[in-house]
Design an enzyme around this catalytic site. Structure first.
Site, short mmCIF file in Angstrom:
data_model
loop_
_atom_site.label_atom_id
_atom_site.label_comp_id
_atom_site.label_asym_id
_atom_site.label_seq_id
_atom_site.Cartn_x
_atom_site.Cartn_y
_atom_site.Cartn_z
N HIS A 48 -77.02 -7.02 20.93
CA HIS A 48 -76.42 -5.74 21.30
C HIS A 48 -76.18 -4.97 20.00
O HIS A 48 -75.45 -5.44 19.12
CB HIS A 48 -75.12 -5.93 22.08
CG HIS A 48 -75.33 -6.64 23.39
ND1 HIS A 48 -74.57 -7.72 23.79
CD2 HIS A 48 -76.23 -6.43 24.38
CE1 HIS A 48 -74.99 -8.13 24.97
NE2 HIS A 48 -76.00 -7.37 25.35
N ARG A 90 -75.57 -0.33 22.50
CA ARG A 90 -75.72 -1.67 23.08
C ARG A 90 -77.19 -1.99 23.33
O ARG A 90 -77.65 -3.08 23.03
CB ARG A 90 -74.91 -1.76 24.37
CG ARG A 90 -74.94 -3.15 25.03
CD ARG A 90 -73.99 -3.18 26.22
NE ARG A 90 -74.06 -4.42 26.97
CZ ARG A 90 -73.38 -5.53 26.68
NH1 ARG A 90 -72.60 -5.56 25.63
NH2 ARG A 90 -73.48 -6.61 27.44
N ASN A 97 -79.85 -9.04 26.68
CA ASN A 97 -79.26 -10.36 26.95
C ASN A 97 -79.30 -10.74 28.43
O ASN A 97 -78.61 -11.68 28.83
CB ASN A 97 -77.81 -10.38 26.46
CG ASN A 97 -77.37 -11.78 26.05
OD1 ASN A 97 -78.15 -12.57 25.55
ND2 ASN A 97 -76.09 -12.08 26.27
N TYR A 191 -77.71 -15.45 33.96
CA TYR A 191 -77.61 -14.57 32.80
C TYR A 191 -78.95 -14.29 32.12
O TYR A 191 -79.18 -13.20 31.66
CB TYR A 191 -76.63 -15.17 31.79
CG TYR A 191 -75.18 -15.04 32.22
CD1 TYR A 191 -74.44 -13.92 31.88
CD2 TYR A 191 -74.57 -16.03 32.97
CE1 TYR A 191 -73.13 -13.78 32.27
CE2 TYR A 191 -73.24 -15.90 33.37
CZ TYR A 191 -72.53 -14.78 33.02
OH TYR A 191 -71.24 -14.65 33.42
N ALA A 192 -79.84 -15.28 32.02
CA ALA A 192 -81.14 -15.10 31.35
C ALA A 192 -80.94 -14.54 29.94
O ALA A 192 -81.46 -13.49 29.59
CB ALA A 192 -82.06 -14.19 32.17
N THR A 193 -80.18 -15.26 29.13
CA THR A 193 -79.77 -14.79 27.82
C THR A 193 -80.88 -14.87 26.79
O THR A 193 -81.83 -15.65 26.92
CB THR A 193 -78.57 -15.60 27.31
OG1 THR A 193 -78.96 -16.98 27.21
CG2 THR A 193 -77.38 -15.49 28.25
N THR A 194 -80.73 -14.08 25.74
CA THR A 194 -81.66 -14.09 24.62
C THR A 194 -81.79 -15.49 24.02
O THR A 194 -82.89 -15.96 23.72
CB THR A 194 -81.18 -13.10 23.54
OG1 THR A 194 -80.87 -11.86 24.16
CG2 THR A 194 -82.24 -12.89 22.48
N GLU A 205 -69.06 -15.64 20.50
CA GLU A 205 -68.45 -14.38 20.95
C GLU A 205 -67.12 -14.23 20.23
O GLU A 205 -66.21 -15.04 20.41
CB GLU A 205 -68.22 -14.42 22.45
CG GLU A 205 -67.81 -13.11 23.07
CD GLU A 205 -68.99 -12.20 23.37
OE1 GLU A 205 -68.93 -11.03 22.93
OE2 GLU A 205 -69.94 -12.65 24.03
N TYR A 315 -68.62 -3.88 29.93
CA TYR A 315 -68.77 -4.36 31.29
C TYR A 315 -68.33 -3.36 32.35
O TYR A 315 -68.41 -3.65 33.55
CB TYR A 315 -68.01 -5.68 31.48
CG TYR A 315 -68.66 -6.86 30.78
CD1 TYR A 315 -69.94 -6.75 30.24
CD2 TYR A 315 -67.99 -8.07 30.67
CE1 TYR A 315 -70.53 -7.82 29.60
CE2 TYR A 315 -68.59 -9.15 30.03
CZ TYR A 315 -69.85 -9.02 29.50
OH TYR A 315 -70.43 -10.10 28.87
#
Length: 345
Positions: A48, A90, A97, A191-194, A205, A315
């Site tokens: 981001h 972002r 992300n 989520y299918a995150t990076t 985080e 969010y």
């Protein structure tokens, strides 16, 4: 906007049962689990583009990476979303992300494909392919949050002994400073995150830090987490055995939206008594939201839960005021590097 109690309890008890089976397994077997050495590590910043601690650190390490290099492994700092970083936003077209799923990674490249989807495919080509033997062993993905979460580690797989052992090591190294672990494993929240390209994905985080701002304390906390994580990998590769360990985690159960009117507009804000109370217990009757007319909207659940990502700025567009978690314990097996055993034989 509240989760259904029956669904919550179902997932809660299902997870408890799974953990009981894992604990029973660890109690009945004292054998050491051989794990492949971790040779290729990436550190992602700028997933981001307005979360600046990771951006600053990755750019610094690209120029001078001495502090992240470790014997016996390649450590690659990488700026994941350079266009968003340049604009300090972002993302450009969509959240990078959230697009590392099979559909997006296999999507045909056409002229109007979203930039982040195309970038995800490029990242998958460099560090993956996701789910393959050729994928990078470990990725640290560096993020900032506007929520008061401190230095948080994000775990994607409750059965990943290596990563759980690493988190145990990091938490001990940072003690007495609090370092919560958020487990995002969930049957319906995907989520299918990076970082999910790697065999061992690690989210970092750190907050609170405003978007588009860098704070020295947040950056330093992130830097220490990465350092201790890399130290753990080196020790593991060099032959250190890590005996069974248990860590406390906060397992995500539900996302909670703001109260809204018929036009889908937010009509209540986070209550002052909830603001900045990430990881603190929330009990029935505790205030959640406050309308501008002074009405207090309270938590109606029967179970004690632990909210986090409270009032995260990014969010609002995702219709998420905070996430609800429950506190659990995870146990990891005794592990060691398999290469050393092969050499010994």
């Amino acid at each position: 906007f509240f989760f259904e109690t029956e669904v919550f309890l179902y997932h809660y008890f299902l997870f408890c049962f799974q953990q009981f089976l894992e604990l029973l397994k660890s109690m009945t077997s004292s054998s050491v689990v051989d794990k492949p050495p971790v040779r290729r590590v990436a550190i992602f910043g700028g997933t981001h583009g307005n979360e600046l601690s990771g951006v600053f650190l990755v750019k610094h390490w690209q120029e001078n990476g001495a502090e992240i290099q470790r014997t016996g492994m390649e450590v690659k700092p990488f700026l994941t979303n350079p266009r968003a970083v340049k604009k300090c936003t972002r993302y450009i077209d969509c959240d990078l992300n959230r697009v590392f799923d099979p559909d997006n990674l296999g999507r045909t490249v056409v002229e109007d494909i979203p930039y982040e989807v195309r970038r995800a495919q490029e990242i998958n080509d460099i560090f993956g392919p996701k789910g393959s033997d050729d994928a990078y062993d470990l990725i640290f993905d560096l993020h900032n949050t506007t929520s008061n979460m401190g230095g948080t580690l994000i775990l994607e797989n409750s059965r990943d002994d290596f990563t759980i052992q690493m988190f145990h090591y990091i938490k001990n190294a940072l003690a007495p400073e609090h370092c919560p672990v958020l487990l995002i494993e969930h049957p319906s929240l995907k989520y299918a995150t990076t970082r999910s390209v790697a065999k061992h994905p690690v989210g970092v985080e750190v907050g609170p830090q405003p978007q588009g701002v860098v704070r020295a304390d947040a950056l330093d906390k992130m830097r220490k987490i990465v350092k201790h994580g890399l130290d753990f990998v080196q020790l593991f590769n060099e032959g250190r055995e890590f005996t069974p360990c248990t860590i406390e985690v906060f397992k995500i159960m539900e996302k909670v939206d703001y109260p809204r009117n018929k036009n889908d507009e937010v009509i209540a804000i986070i209550h002052p008594k909830l603001q900045d109370q990430d990881w603190q217990p929330l009990n029935k009757g505790d205030p959640l939201f406050l309308t501008l007319d002074g009405e207090v909207i309270s938590y109606k659940g029967d179970c004690t839960v632990y909210p986090t990502f409270i009032n995260e700025a990014a969010y609002y567009e995702k219709k998420q005021a905070f996430v609800i978690t429950v506190k659990m314990e995870l146990t990891a097996n005794h592990i060691r590097s398999s290469v050393l055993q092969q050499n010994a034989s």
